[in-house]
Motif scaffolding. Structure first.
Motif, short mmCIF file in Angstrom:
data_model
loop_
_atom_site.label_atom_id
_atom_site.label_comp_id
_atom_site.label_asym_id
_atom_site.label_seq_id
_atom_site.Cartn_x
_atom_site.Cartn_y
_atom_site.Cartn_z
N ALA A 235 0.84 -1.21 0.00
CA ALA A 235 0.00 0.00 0.00
C ALA A 235 0.87 1.25 0.00
CB ALA A 235 -0.94 0.00 1.21
N ALA A 236 1.95 1.24 0.78
CA ALA A 236 2.86 2.38 0.81
C ALA A 236 3.53 2.58 -0.55
CB ALA A 236 3.91 2.20 1.90
N MET A 237 3.94 1.49 -1.18
CA MET A 237 4.57 1.59 -2.49
C MET A 237 3.58 2.11 -3.54
SD MET A 237 6.88 -1.88 -2.20
CE MET A 237 7.51 -1.86 -3.87
N ASP A 238 2.34 1.65 -3.48
CA ASP A 238 1.30 2.15 -4.38
C ASP A 238 1.08 3.65 -4.17
OD1 ASP A 238 0.91 -0.37 -5.46
OD2 ASP A 238 -0.91 -0.78 -4.28
N GLU A 239 1.09 4.08 -2.92
CA GLU A 239 0.91 5.50 -2.62
C GLU A 239 2.08 6.31 -3.15
OE1 GLU A 239 -1.10 8.86 -1.16
OE2 GLU A 239 -1.80 6.80 -1.46
N GLY A 240 3.28 5.77 -3.04
CA GLY A 240 4.45 6.45 -3.60
C GLY A 240 4.30 6.67 -5.10
N ARG A 241 3.85 5.63 -5.80
CA ARG A 241 3.61 5.75 -7.24
C ARG A 241 2.53 6.81 -7.52
NH1 ARG A 241 4.96 0.44 -7.25
NH2 ARG A 241 2.91 -0.33 -6.67
N ALA A 242 1.44 6.75 -6.75
CA ALA A 242 0.33 7.69 -6.97
C ALA A 242 0.77 9.14 -6.73
CB ALA A 242 -0.84 7.34 -6.04
N ARG A 243 1.70 9.35 -5.83
CA ARG A 243 2.19 10.70 -5.53
C ARG A 243 3.34 11.12 -6.42
NH1 ARG A 243 1.03 12.86 0.06
NH2 ARG A 243 -0.70 11.57 0.80
N GLY A 244 3.78 10.26 -7.31
CA GLY A 244 4.86 10.59 -8.22
C GLY A 244 6.23 10.62 -7.56
N LEU A 245 6.40 9.87 -6.49
CA LEU A 245 7.70 9.81 -5.83
C LEU A 245 8.66 8.97 -6.67
CD1 LEU A 245 6.57 9.20 -2.15
CD2 LEU A 245 7.02 11.37 -3.30
N GLU A 246 9.90 9.36 -6.69
CA GLU A 246 10.90 8.63 -7.46
C GLU A 246 11.62 7.58 -6.64
OE1 GLU A 246 13.69 10.67 -9.94
OE2 GLU A 246 12.33 12.35 -10.18
N TYR A 247 11.64 7.76 -5.35
CA TYR A 247 12.45 6.88 -4.50
C TYR A 247 11.83 6.84 -3.12
CZ TYR A 247 16.88 4.70 -3.05
OH TYR A 247 17.83 3.83 -2.62
N MET A 248 11.93 5.70 -2.48
CA MET A 248 11.42 5.55 -1.12
C MET A 248 12.48 4.90 -0.26
SD MET A 248 7.54 4.40 -2.13
CE MET A 248 7.06 3.98 -0.48
N ILE A 249 12.50 5.29 1.00
CA ILE A 249 13.46 4.72 1.94
C ILE A 249 12.73 4.28 3.20
CG2 ILE A 249 15.42 6.07 1.10
CD1 ILE A 249 15.02 7.91 3.57
N LEU A 250 13.41 3.45 3.96
CA LEU A 250 12.96 3.04 5.28
C LEU A 250 14.16 2.52 6.04
CD1 LEU A 250 12.99 -0.27 5.02
CD2 LEU A 250 10.75 0.08 4.05
N HIS A 251 13.99 2.34 7.32
CA HIS A 251 15.05 1.78 8.16
C HIS A 251 14.48 0.50 8.77
CE1 HIS A 251 16.35 6.01 7.91
NE2 HIS A 251 17.53 5.42 7.81
N PRO A 252 14.82 -0.65 8.18
CA PRO A 252 14.21 -1.91 8.62
C PRO A 252 14.84 -2.47 9.89
CG PRO A 252 15.79 -2.38 6.92
CD PRO A 252 15.74 -0.87 7.06
N SER A 253 14.03 -3.22 10.61
CA SER A 253 14.58 -4.05 11.68
C SER A 253 15.20 -5.27 11.00
CB SER A 253 13.46 -4.50 12.62
OG SER A 253 12.55 -5.34 11.93
N GLU A 254 16.03 -5.99 11.71
CA GLU A 254 16.58 -7.21 11.14
C GLU A 254 15.47 -8.21 10.83
OE1 GLU A 254 19.66 -7.77 9.94
OE2 GLU A 254 19.87 -5.65 10.41
N GLN A 255 14.45 -8.23 11.67
CA GLN A 255 13.31 -9.12 11.46
C GLN A 255 12.56 -8.76 10.18
OE1 GLN A 255 10.50 -9.03 14.69
NE2 GLN A 255 9.00 -10.26 13.60
N GLY A 256 12.44 -7.47 9.87
CA GLY A 256 11.68 -7.03 8.71
C GLY A 256 12.46 -7.00 7.41
N ARG A 257 13.79 -7.01 7.50
CA ARG A 257 14.62 -6.87 6.31
C ARG A 257 14.27 -7.87 5.20
NH1 ARG A 257 19.19 -4.10 5.34
NH2 ARG A 257 19.37 -3.54 7.54
N PRO A 258 14.09 -9.17 5.49
CA PRO A 258 13.76 -10.11 4.40
C PRO A 258 12.47 -9.76 3.65
CG PRO A 258 14.47 -11.32 6.35
CD PRO A 258 14.30 -9.88 6.76
N LEU A 259 11.49 -9.24 4.36
CA LEU A 259 10.25 -8.84 3.70
C LEU A 259 10.53 -7.75 2.68
CD1 LEU A 259 7.15 -8.49 3.31
CD2 LEU A 259 7.28 -6.85 5.20
N TYR A 260 11.22 -6.70 3.11
CA TYR A 260 11.49 -5.58 2.21
C TYR A 260 12.34 -6.02 1.02
CZ TYR A 260 9.80 -2.97 6.23
OH TYR A 260 9.04 -2.52 7.26
#
Length: 155
Positions: A112-137
């Motif tokens: 949903a966040a990635m879709d929103e980024g596209r809808a807003r015309g963002l070129e790049y997105m960042i986040l700071h993952p936990s080690e637990q979340g890193r594989p998902l991203y």
């Protein structure tokens, strides 16, 4: 499967609770989490009220909160990863309630966040993952950057 809805200013306490739980479960020191609680609330309130902080809440069939994710658009100079504009998205505060984990909900929230980024015309997105979340991203195509950080020492 829980349904997604846009966050509202009424979600203030849920977002705050999720952020604190996220850091607590990530093993951060309790004293640091406690010190962050009030300043985070002071930071969050105006951004929720004016829409600079946006995102989604996943709700179960009974209306209970199952998960949440936040997002902001941040001003950044053009960069070799996004050379034509300084529009970046920042994803933060992804938290899934323990009883809803391992059901694909985090993946839906990030999508949903990635879709929103596209809808807003963002070129790049960042986040700071936990080690637990890193594989998902990483499974969604996110890749590490060369970012470093430092707490600026007080004079």
């Amino acid at each position: 499967m829980p349904s997604l809805r846009a966050i509202t200013p009424d979600d203030f306490e849920t977002i705050r609770r999720h952020r604190l739980a996220m850091f607590r479960e990530g093993g951060r020191p309790a004293v640091a989490i406690a010190a962050m609680a009030e300043p985070f609330g002071l930071w969050l309130r105006p951004r929720l009220d004016d829409g600079r902080y946006f995102g989604w809440i996943a709700q179960g069939d009974g209306g209970e909160v199952a998960a949440g994710i936040g997002m902001m658009e941040i001003d950044w100079p053009p960069h070799w990863l996004h050379p034509t504009t300084g529009r970046r998205g920042y994803v933060l505060n992804l938290y899934v309630e323990p009883q809803y984990r391992r059901r694909g909900l985090a993946r839906r929230m990030v999508a949903a966040a990635m879709d929103e980024g596209r809808a807003r015309g963002l070129e790049y997105m960042i986040l700071h993952p936990s080690e637990q979340g890193r594989p998902l991203y990483e499974s969604l195509g996110w890749s590490p950057t060369g970012e470093l950080g430092i707490a600026v020492p007080k004079a």
